[in-house]
Design a protein around this motif. Structure first.
Motif, PDB file in Angstrom:
ATOM      1  N   PHE A  14     -34.603  14.953 -45.557  1.00  0.00           N
ATOM      2  CA  PHE A  14     -34.678  16.050 -44.596  1.00  0.00           C
ATOM      3  C   PHE A  14     -34.103  17.336 -45.173  1.00  0.00           C
ATOM      4  CE2 PHE A  14     -34.422  12.835 -40.884  1.00  0.00           C
ATOM      5  CZ  PHE A  14     -35.800  12.671 -40.907  1.00  0.00           C
ATOM      6  N   GLY A  15     -33.248  17.203 -46.210  1.00  0.00           N
ATOM      7  CA  GLY A  15     -32.711  18.383 -46.873  1.00  0.00           C
ATOM      8  C   GLY A  15     -31.207  18.476 -46.924  1.00  0.00           C
ATOM      9  N   ALA A  16     -30.497  17.480 -46.382  1.00  0.00           N
ATOM     10  CA  ALA A  16     -29.039  17.504 -46.398  1.00  0.00           C
ATOM     11  C   ALA A  16     -28.500  17.020 -47.737  1.00  0.00           C
ATOM     12  CB  ALA A  16     -28.491  16.620 -45.279  1.00  0.00           C
ATOM     13  N   GLU A  17     -27.331  17.492 -48.095  1.00  0.00           N
ATOM     14  CA  GLU A  17     -26.583  16.868 -49.184  1.00  0.00           C
ATOM     15  C   GLU A  17     -25.994  15.578 -48.637  1.00  0.00           C
ATOM     16  OE1 GLU A  17     -22.855  17.880 -52.227  1.00  0.00           O
ATOM     17  OE2 GLU A  17     -23.596  19.412 -50.814  1.00  0.00           O
ATOM     18  N   VAL A  18     -26.039  14.502 -49.406  1.00  0.00           N
ATOM     19  CA  VAL A  18     -25.596  13.196 -48.921  1.00  0.00           C
ATOM     20  C   VAL A  18     -24.692  12.533 -49.957  1.00  0.00           C
ATOM     21  CG1 VAL A  18     -26.302  10.858 -48.251  1.00  0.00           C
ATOM     22  CG2 VAL A  18     -27.643  12.831 -47.483  1.00  0.00           C
ATOM     23  N   THR A  19     -23.561  12.033 -49.470  1.00  0.00           N
ATOM     24  CA  THR A  19     -22.639  11.248 -50.292  1.00  0.00           C
ATOM     25  C   THR A  19     -22.356   9.939 -49.574  1.00  0.00           C
ATOM     26  OG1 THR A  19     -21.589  13.240 -51.177  1.00  0.00           O
ATOM     27  CG2 THR A  19     -20.375  11.166 -51.396  1.00  0.00           C
ATOM     28  N   ILE A  20     -22.480   8.828 -50.303  1.00  0.00           N
ATOM     29  CA  ILE A  20     -22.205   7.512 -49.737  1.00  0.00           C
ATOM     30  C   ILE A  20     -20.966   6.931 -50.404  1.00  0.00           C
ATOM     31  CG2 ILE A  20     -23.064   5.147 -49.458  1.00  0.00           C
ATOM     32  CD1 ILE A  20     -25.892   6.286 -49.388  1.00  0.00           C
ATOM     33  N   VAL A  21     -20.025   6.499 -49.576  1.00  0.00           N
ATOM     34  CA  VAL A  21     -18.767   5.913 -50.043  1.00  0.00           C
ATOM     35  C   VAL A  21     -18.765   4.438 -49.651  1.00  0.00           C
ATOM     36  CG1 VAL A  21     -16.252   5.987 -49.866  1.00  0.00           C
ATOM     37  CG2 VAL A  21     -17.577   8.121 -49.758  1.00  0.00           C
ATOM     38  N   GLU A  22     -18.620   3.564 -50.630  1.00  0.00           N
ATOM     39  CA  GLU A  22     -18.683   2.117 -50.380  1.00  0.00           C
ATOM     40  C   GLU A  22     -17.425   1.435 -50.911  1.00  0.00           C
ATOM     41  OE1 GLU A  22     -19.186  -1.779 -49.824  1.00  0.00           O
ATOM     42  OE2 GLU A  22     -20.341  -0.217 -48.823  1.00  0.00           O
ATOM     43  N   ARG A  23     -16.844   0.560 -50.104  1.00  0.00           N
ATOM     44  CA  ARG A  23     -15.597  -0.097 -50.485  1.00  0.00           C
ATOM     45  C   ARG A  23     -15.804  -1.168 -51.555  1.00  0.00           C
ATOM     46  NH1 ARG A  23     -12.909  -1.436 -44.680  1.00  0.00           N
ATOM     47  NH2 ARG A  23     -11.067  -1.903 -45.922  1.00  0.00           N
ATOM     48  N   SER A  24     -16.986  -1.792 -51.584  1.00  0.00           N
ATOM     49  CA  SER A  24     -17.276  -2.800 -52.606  1.00  0.00           C
ATOM     50  C   SER A  24     -17.538  -2.117 -53.948  1.00  0.00           C
ATOM     51  CB  SER A  24     -18.489  -3.627 -52.188  1.00  0.00           C
ATOM     52  OG  SER A  24     -18.861  -4.535 -53.201  1.00  0.00           O
ATOM     53  N   ASP A  25     -17.567  -2.916 -55.009  1.00  0.00           N
ATOM     54  CA  ASP A  25     -17.824  -2.338 -56.328  1.00  0.00           C
ATOM     55  C   ASP A  25     -19.307  -2.141 -56.599  1.00  0.00           C
ATOM     56  OD1 ASP A  25     -18.562  -4.958 -56.584  1.00  0.00           O
ATOM     57  OD2 ASP A  25     -17.288  -5.391 -58.319  1.00  0.00           O
ATOM     58  N   ARG A  26     -20.176  -2.515 -55.629  1.00  0.00           N
ATOM     59  CA  ARG A  26     -21.595  -2.202 -55.747  1.00  0.00           C
ATOM     60  C   ARG A  26     -22.230  -2.109 -54.363  1.00  0.00           C
ATOM     61  NH1 ARG A  26     -24.922  -6.987 -55.788  1.00  0.00           N
ATOM     62  NH2 ARG A  26     -23.708  -8.918 -55.926  1.00  0.00           N
ATOM     63  N   LEU A  27     -23.350  -1.417 -54.288  1.00  0.00           N
ATOM     64  CA  LEU A  27     -24.102  -1.376 -53.049  1.00  0.00           C
ATOM     65  C   LEU A  27     -24.681  -2.755 -52.750  1.00  0.00           C
ATOM     66  CD1 LEU A  27     -26.186   1.941 -53.322  1.00  0.00           C
ATOM     67  CD2 LEU A  27     -23.964   1.600 -52.244  1.00  0.00           C
ATOM     68  N   LEU A  28     -24.932  -3.016 -51.480  1.00  0.00           N
ATOM     69  CA  LEU A  28     -25.566  -4.269 -51.063  1.00  0.00           C
ATOM     70  C   LEU A  28     -24.932  -5.469 -51.766  1.00  0.00           C
ATOM     71  CD1 LEU A  28     -29.272  -3.027 -51.317  1.00  0.00           C
ATOM     72  CD2 LEU A  28     -27.845  -3.106 -49.254  1.00  0.00           C
ATOM     73  N   PRO A  29     -23.657  -5.706 -51.543  1.00  0.00           N
ATOM     74  CA  PRO A  29     -22.962  -6.756 -52.302  1.00  0.00           C
ATOM     75  C   PRO A  29     -23.489  -8.166 -52.056  1.00  0.00           C
ATOM     76  CG  PRO A  29     -21.570  -5.868 -50.540  1.00  0.00           C
ATOM     77  CD  PRO A  29     -22.748  -4.972 -50.630  1.00  0.00           C
ATOM     78  N   LYS A  30     -24.267  -8.384 -51.009  1.00  0.00           N
ATOM     79  CA  LYS A  30     -24.817  -9.713 -50.756  1.00  0.00           C
ATOM     80  C   LYS A  30     -26.100  -9.973 -51.550  1.00  0.00           C
ATOM     81  CE  LYS A  30     -22.835 -10.213 -46.131  1.00  0.00           C
ATOM     82  NZ  LYS A  30     -23.110 -10.460 -44.695  1.00  0.00           N
ATOM     83  N   GLU A  31     -26.646  -8.922 -52.167  1.00  0.00           N
ATOM     84  CA  GLU A  31     -27.852  -9.090 -52.974  1.00  0.00           C
ATOM     85  C   GLU A  31     -27.475  -9.404 -54.423  1.00  0.00           C
ATOM     86  OE1 GLU A  31     -30.584  -9.151 -51.341  1.00  0.00           O
ATOM     87  OE2 GLU A  31     -29.810  -8.292 -49.491  1.00  0.00           O
ATOM     88  N   ASP A  32     -28.470  -9.859 -55.198  1.00  0.00           N
ATOM     89  CA  ASP A  32     -28.236 -10.063 -56.624  1.00  0.00           C
ATOM     90  C   ASP A  32     -27.938  -8.716 -57.293  1.00  0.00           C
ATOM     91  OD1 ASP A  32     -28.483 -12.837 -56.903  1.00  0.00           O
ATOM     92  OD2 ASP A  32     -30.673 -12.717 -56.903  1.00  0.00           O
ATOM     93  N   PRO A  33     -27.135  -8.712 -58.356  1.00  0.00           N
ATOM     94  CA  PRO A  33     -26.768  -7.451 -59.014  1.00  0.00           C
ATOM     95  C   PRO A  33     -27.958  -6.613 -59.479  1.00  0.00           C
ATOM     96  CG  PRO A  33     -25.319  -9.199 -59.741  1.00  0.00           C
ATOM     97  CD  PRO A  33     -26.389  -9.866 -58.915  1.00  0.00           C
ATOM     98  N   ASP A  34     -29.056  -7.269 -59.911  1.00  0.00           N
ATOM     99  CA  ASP A  34     -30.191  -6.477 -60.373  1.00  0.00           C
ATOM    100  C   ASP A  34     -30.864  -5.724 -59.223  1.00  0.00           C
ATOM    101  OD1 ASP A  34     -31.120  -8.835 -59.244  1.00  0.00           O
ATOM    102  OD2 ASP A  34     -32.568  -9.281 -60.832  1.00  0.00           O
ATOM    103  N   VAL A  35     -30.853  -6.310 -58.029  1.00  0.00           N
ATOM    104  CA  VAL A  35     -31.385  -5.614 -56.850  1.00  0.00           C
ATOM    105  C   VAL A  35     -30.498  -4.427 -56.507  1.00  0.00           C
ATOM    106  CG1 VAL A  35     -31.896  -5.815 -54.385  1.00  0.00           C
ATOM    107  CG2 VAL A  35     -32.516  -7.674 -55.945  1.00  0.00           C
TER     108      VAL A  35
END
Length: 457
Positions: A191-212
């Motif tokens: 839409f045009g906003a600046e976006v920053t995502i802060v995640e407590r885990s050491d990777r996004l989607l921690p329940k998925e395989d690392p390659d995903v």
């Protein structure tokens, strides 16, 4: 005032109205009790409005990249008021359809208000006591407000509040790198906003395989979304229009400044005000109602369906709960929750379709794991559309030759994954797919090739 019914359904979310209709058609006198909006999370603050916004964001992205297809569009501007109006219109139409459906049901009455137990077969709604021999709970859940320092003074949005934005945030900061956070992050970036995502885990989607997880990171970073991982000890500071997120335990320390804050760190069930103790209904330590394989609680005559029973926070699992309850109560068919294969999607662009076990889960369970992987650049349909990000991954047990799980991160992956899911439900060997002749050019036509490339880990 007292009212008596044969059956009461508390909550008009995904499972409630469908079950009410079946119960009414069986000859039971049925009450559906809803304290707010019929349709539940999906219709009002979940699937339908968010996917309507995802669609608007997709069009904005395509318009900006139209030159790559030989199409000149000129300057692209997103009208957030118009996006909001469209989203609300789609959601409102869905809610209206559910209301009309309920109003036309045989032997079913819709009652408005908050229901709480007085006894195992009695509910209070305002000044009215309602008695019933069968009570079905479909009360859903809501966003968690984490106990971050500053949570009581810093303004923030949840998945509900962000849908009410009618002006574009200059800088949206999102705490939470899972499904809700990533979907809103990508759409507001488009839409045009600046976006920053802060995640407590050491990777996004921690329940998925690392390659995903790594592939999703690549997709989001290519769109200009800033990501900060392993951000522990989070604190909130600031005021409306000037918020800060600090992660004191990050290495190095992290401080992000923005205009708006979205907290997407989990959900909790709407069970705390039901008076479950008066009915003797058990819950677990997180407030989810304990149920057996047929959605029955520990109290005879009380069932729990959907998000509140802790067996799935999805529209499709809630609807399956209804099917399980209806099969056991009305059809004498012993369907079970444990027969369900895990299936869900992440609706970023391109989407992720996920079924069954991940590679890591399959290894932990002791399977003879065979994996096949192919990039979406091998899919003619994806290349032709200029949308060849992502990959396909299938997981097979080498001994039984049955599919264990799959992930398709790519264009139409959320649709193509179902051909594999159906094979899993049929308990067929994976060769069922490799020997099939798929239509060209489609995304699903690569699945036989992926399965022909299996290799042991």
């Amino acid at each position: 005032m007292n009212q008596q019914f044969d059956a009461v359904v508390v909550g008009a979310g995904q499972a409630g109205p469908s079950l009410a209709e079946r119960l009414g058609k069986s000859g039971r006198k049925v009450a559906v009790i809803e304290r707010k909006l019929v349709g539940g999370t999906c219709v009002n603050t979940g699937c339908i409005p968010t996917k309507a916004m995802v669609a608007s964001a997709y069009v904005a992205k395509q318009a900006r990249s139209a030159g790559n297809y030989g199409v000149n569009t000129g300057d692209v501007r997103v009208d957030m008021e118009a996006v909001w109006q469209r989203t609300q219109g789609i959601s409102g139409q869905s809610r209206s359809s559910v209301e009309k459906w309920l109003a036309g049901m045989q032997n079913v009455s819709l009652l408005r208000g908050h229901a709480a137990f007085e006894s195992p077969n009695t509910l209070r709604v305002g000044d009215t006591l309602i008695e019933a021999g069968e009570i079905f709970l479909n009360v859903g859940g809501r966003a968690v407000a984490p106990d971050f320092p500053g949570i009581d003074s810093v303004p923030y949005l949840t998945n509900t509040g962000i849908l009410e934005l009618r002006q574009l945030p200059r800088h949206l900061v999102i705490v939470g790198g899972s499904y809700i956070g990533l979907e809103f992050g990508q759409m507001f970036r488009r839409f045009g906003a600046e976006v920053t995502i802060v995640e407590r885990s050491d990777r996004l989607l921690p329940k998925e395989d690392p390659d995903v997880s790594a592939a999703v990171v690549d997709i989001l970073e290519k769109e200009g979304i800033k990501l900060h991982l392993a951000a522990e000890c989070i604190e909130l500071h600031g005021k409306a229009g000037e918020i800060s997120v600090l992660a004191k335990c990050a290495k190095p320390g992290l401080e992000v400044h923005g205009t708006h804050l979205l907290l997407a760190v989990g959900r909790r069930p709407n069970t705390d005000a039901l008076g479950l103790d008066k009915a003797g209904v058990n819950t677990n330590e997180h407030g989810y109602i304990t149920v057996d394989d047929q959605c029955r609680t520990n109290v005879s005559g009380i069932w729990a369906m959907g998000e509140c029973n802790g067996h799935g926070a999805f529209t499709h699992t809630a609807y399956n709960d209804y099917e399980i309850v209806a099969a056991n109560v009305l059809d004498e068919e012993p369907r079970r929750i444990s027969d369900r294969i895990l299936a869900y999607a992440l609706f970023i662009d391109p989407p992720l379709g996920r079924i069954g076990l991940t590679e890591q889960e399959a290894l932990k369970k002791g399977h003879d794991v065979r994996v096949g992987v192919r990039p979406m650049t091998r899919v003619g349909r994806a290349v032709e559309r200029g949308e060849a990000l992502g990959f396909m991954k299938v997981i097979v047990d080498g001994k039984s030759e049955q599919l264990l799980g799959a992930a398709i991160l790519g264009v139409n992956g959320d649709e193509a994954i179902h051909s594999l899911l159906d094979v899993m439900y049929a308990k067929a060997r994976y060769q069922t797919v490799t020997h099939a002749v798929h239509i060209h050019p489609t995304v699903a036509e690569l699945l036989p090739t992926v399965l022909q490339s299996l290799s042991p880990l």
